[in-house]
Design a protein around this motif. Structure first.
Motif, short mmCIF file in Angstrom:
data_model
loop_
_atom_site.label_atom_id
_atom_site.label_comp_id
_atom_site.label_asym_id
_atom_site.label_seq_id
_atom_site.Cartn_x
_atom_site.Cartn_y
_atom_site.Cartn_z
N ALA A 284 0.82 -1.22 0.00
CA ALA A 284 0.00 0.00 0.00
C ALA A 284 0.85 1.26 0.00
N PHE A 285 2.01 1.23 0.64
CA PHE A 285 2.80 2.45 0.79
C PHE A 285 3.56 2.83 -0.48
N PRO A 286 4.26 1.91 -1.16
CA PRO A 286 4.86 2.31 -2.43
C PRO A 286 3.82 2.67 -3.49
N VAL A 287 2.63 2.09 -3.41
CA VAL A 287 1.56 2.48 -4.33
C VAL A 287 1.23 3.95 -4.13
N ARG A 288 1.06 4.36 -2.87
CA ARG A 288 0.78 5.77 -2.58
C ARG A 288 1.97 6.65 -2.97
N LEU A 289 3.17 6.19 -2.66
CA LEU A 289 4.35 6.98 -3.01
C LEU A 289 4.43 7.22 -4.51
N ALA A 290 4.14 6.20 -5.29
CA ALA A 290 4.17 6.36 -6.75
C ALA A 290 3.23 7.47 -7.18
N HIS A 291 2.05 7.50 -6.58
CA HIS A 291 1.07 8.53 -6.92
C HIS A 291 1.56 9.93 -6.58
N TYR A 292 2.05 10.12 -5.34
CA TYR A 292 2.45 11.46 -4.91
C TYR A 292 3.76 11.91 -5.54
N TYR A 293 4.67 10.98 -5.80
CA TYR A 293 5.88 11.35 -6.54
C TYR A 293 5.49 11.85 -7.94
N ARG A 294 4.56 11.18 -8.56
CA ARG A 294 4.12 11.59 -9.90
C ARG A 294 3.49 12.98 -9.86
N LEU A 295 2.62 13.23 -8.89
CA LEU A 295 1.99 14.54 -8.77
C LEU A 295 3.04 15.63 -8.54
N GLY A 296 4.10 15.27 -7.81
CA GLY A 296 5.13 16.25 -7.48
C GLY A 296 6.20 16.41 -8.54
N GLY A 297 6.04 15.74 -9.68
CA GLY A 297 7.00 15.89 -10.77
C GLY A 297 8.25 15.04 -10.63
N HIS A 298 8.21 14.03 -9.78
CA HIS A 298 9.37 13.15 -9.56
C HIS A 298 9.13 11.83 -10.31
N ALA A 299 9.29 11.86 -11.62
CA ALA A 299 8.93 10.71 -12.46
C ALA A 299 9.78 9.48 -12.15
N ALA A 300 11.08 9.66 -11.97
CA ALA A 300 11.96 8.51 -11.71
C ALA A 300 11.61 7.85 -10.38
N GLU A 301 11.36 8.67 -9.36
CA GLU A 301 11.00 8.13 -8.06
C GLU A 301 9.64 7.43 -8.12
N ALA A 302 8.72 7.98 -8.92
CA ALA A 302 7.40 7.36 -9.07
C ALA A 302 7.52 5.98 -9.70
N GLU A 303 8.34 5.88 -10.73
CA GLU A 303 8.52 4.60 -11.41
C GLU A 303 9.16 3.57 -10.48
N LYS A 304 10.14 4.00 -9.70
CA LYS A 304 10.80 3.10 -8.76
C LYS A 304 9.83 2.61 -7.69
N ALA A 305 9.00 3.52 -7.17
CA ALA A 305 8.02 3.13 -6.16
C ALA A 305 7.00 2.15 -6.73
N LEU A 306 6.56 2.39 -7.96
CA LEU A 306 5.61 1.47 -8.57
C LEU A 306 6.22 0.09 -8.76
N GLN A 307 7.47 0.04 -9.17
CA GLN A 307 8.14 -1.24 -9.33
C GLN A 307 8.24 -1.97 -7.99
N SER A 308 8.48 -1.23 -6.91
CA SER A 308 8.52 -1.83 -5.58
C SER A 308 7.16 -2.41 -5.22
N ALA A 309 6.08 -1.67 -5.52
CA ALA A 309 4.73 -2.17 -5.24
C ALA A 309 4.44 -3.43 -6.04
N GLN A 310 4.84 -3.45 -7.30
CA GLN A 310 4.59 -4.62 -8.14
C GLN A 310 5.39 -5.82 -7.65
N ALA A 311 6.60 -5.59 -7.14
CA ALA A 311 7.40 -6.68 -6.59
C ALA A 311 6.73 -7.28 -5.35
N LEU A 312 5.89 -6.49 -4.68
CA LEU A 312 5.16 -6.97 -3.50
C LEU A 312 3.79 -7.53 -3.86
#
Length: 319
Positions: A284-312
Motif C-alpha cells: 500500500a505504501f509504495p503504491v501511494r508513493l508512486a502517486h504522490y511522486y508523480r503529482l510532485g514531478g518526480h517521475a523517476a521516483e514514481a517509477e521506482k516506487a511502482l516497481q517496488s509495489a509490483q514486486a510486492l
C-alpha cells in the motif's frame, strides 16, 4: 518502459443512485497475512492498510493473519483475530468472539477519525493507480507545494526545480480566477518565502503562481496552483500532524489518511516515505508513493516506487 501516469480512482455512484451509495464506516489500519473483504455485491478484494470498509462487509482473515480496523463513529479500534470471518456493522465486527476491541488512544486520534467520517461518503474501498496512454505523457511541475494540493499555512513558501541557464527567477503569486497579483518577487534562489509586507492569504481560497526564469533566451515559465485549507480543516490537520509524530503505526495511518482526504499532498508524501521504511513488506505504501511522486514531478521516483509495489504483488486494475 512507457512512463506511467498515476492517479487515484475515487469511485462514486451516479447522483440518481445516491440512496444506494455505500457509506464507508471505517478503515484498515493494519493488515498482516491474507485479509479479504467480501462486499455487498459479492465481490472479494484483498485488504491493505488505508482501505475503506463499509457496513455489511464480510471480512475474513487467513491462518496467522490479522486486521486492525478503526470505526469512524467513535474512533474505537477492533482487531479481527486469525482464521476468522466477521461482518462489519456500525457498532463493530460481529460476532464479537472474532474480535478484540481496542480503545482510541488520544484526543487527536478522535478528531482525525471524526474528519474521516465526515469525508467518507462516496470513497472507494481501495486506492488505484492506472497506466498512461501514449497520448498522455505530461509531466507535472517539480514544485512545492505539489500542484493542486492544499496547504495549512496562510503564508506558504514556494519552491521549484532549477532551470538550466537561469541566473534569477521572478515569482508572482495570483488569486485564482481574477489573476489579481498578491506579490511579485525576484530571487537567485529556487525558493521564495512569503513576503513579510504582504497580507496573509485567505482560507478556503485558491491561488496560482508563476516562476519566470531569466538569464537566457527562450526559458519557459513554471506554473502551478494550490489552495489554502479552511479553518476547520486546518484544526484537523493540526491533529493529524500530532499523530504523525506518534510511535504507533496505527496513528501514522490515521494521520496519512487525514492528509490525503484534506488534500495536503506534501505532508502525505513525507509520511508515506516514513511508512514505507517502517513497513517495507506492505504494498500500500509504495503504491501511494508512486502517486504522490508523480503529482510532485518526480517521475523517476514514481517509477521506482511502482516497481517496488509490483514486486510486492500489486497489479494495476484493468480499465
Amino acid at each position: 518502459m512507457t512512463p506511467l501516469l498515476l492517479a487515484v480512482a475515487l469511485l462514486t455512484q451516479p447522483a440518481n443512485q445516491a440512496a444506494a451509495k455505500p457509506i464507508s464506516i471505517g478503515m484498515v489500519l493494519e493488515a498482516t497475512g491474507t485479509v479479504e473483504r467480501k462486499a455487498a455485491d459479492g465481490k472479494t478484494h484483498s485488504l491493505q492498510p488505508l482501505d475503506r470498509v463499509f457496513a455489511g462487509d464480510e471480512i475474513k482473515t487467513g491462518v496467522n493473519a490479522e486486521a486492525l480496523i478503526v470505526l469512524f463513529n467513535d474512533d474505537h479500534r477492533e482487531r479481527l483475530k486469525p482464521s476468522s470471518i466477521a461482518t462489519l456493522q456500525r457498532d463493530g465486527l460481529q460476532p464479537a468472539t472474532a474480535r478484540e476491541s481496542i480503545a482510541s488512544p488520544s484526543k487527536a486520534s478522535k478528531l482525525v477519525a471524526d474528519e474521516l467520517k465526515i469525508k467518507s461518503d462516496g470513497r472507494a474501498a481501495v486506492f488505484l493507480l492506472r497506466g498512461t496512454s501514449d497520448t498522455d505523457k505530461s509531466q507535472p511541475p517539480r514544485v512545492t507545494p505539489i500542484r493542486g494540493s492544499t496547504v495549512v499555512s496562510t503564508r506558504p513558501s514556494l519552491e521549484w526545480a532549477a532551470t538550466a541557464g537561469a541566473t534569477s527567477y521572478t515569482v508572482e503569486l495570483q488569486a485564482a480566477g481574477s489573476n489579481r497579483r498578491i506579490f511579485s518577487q525576484r530571487t537567485a534562489a529556487t525558493r521564495c518565502d512569503f513576503p513579510a509586507a504582504s497580507d496573509e492569504l485567505k482560507r478556503g481560497r485558491s491561488f496560482r503562481w508563476i516562476v519566470q526564469p531569466a538569464g537566457a533566451d527562450g526559458l519557459q515559465p513554471t506554473e502551478s496552483e494550490f489552495s489554502v485549507t479552511s479553518a476547520a480543516d486546518a484544526e484537523r490537520l493540526q491533529s493529524a500532524s500530532e499523530l504523525a509524530k506518534s510511535a504507533s503505526l496505527a496513528d501514522l495511518m490515521l494521520a496519512a489518511a487525514a492528509f490525503e482526504d484534506c488534500g495536503d499532498y506534501d505532508a502525505a508524501l513525507h509520511l508515506f516515505e516514513q511508512l514505507a521504511k517502517l513497513q517495507p513488506k506492505q504494498q500500500a505504501f509504495p503504491v501511494r508513493l508512486a502517486h504522490y511522486y508523480r503529482l510532485g514531478g518526480h517521475a523517476a521516483e514514481a517509477e521506482k516506487a511502482l516497481q517496488s509495489a509490483q514486486a510486492l504483488g500489486y497489479r494495476p486494475p484493468a480499465d
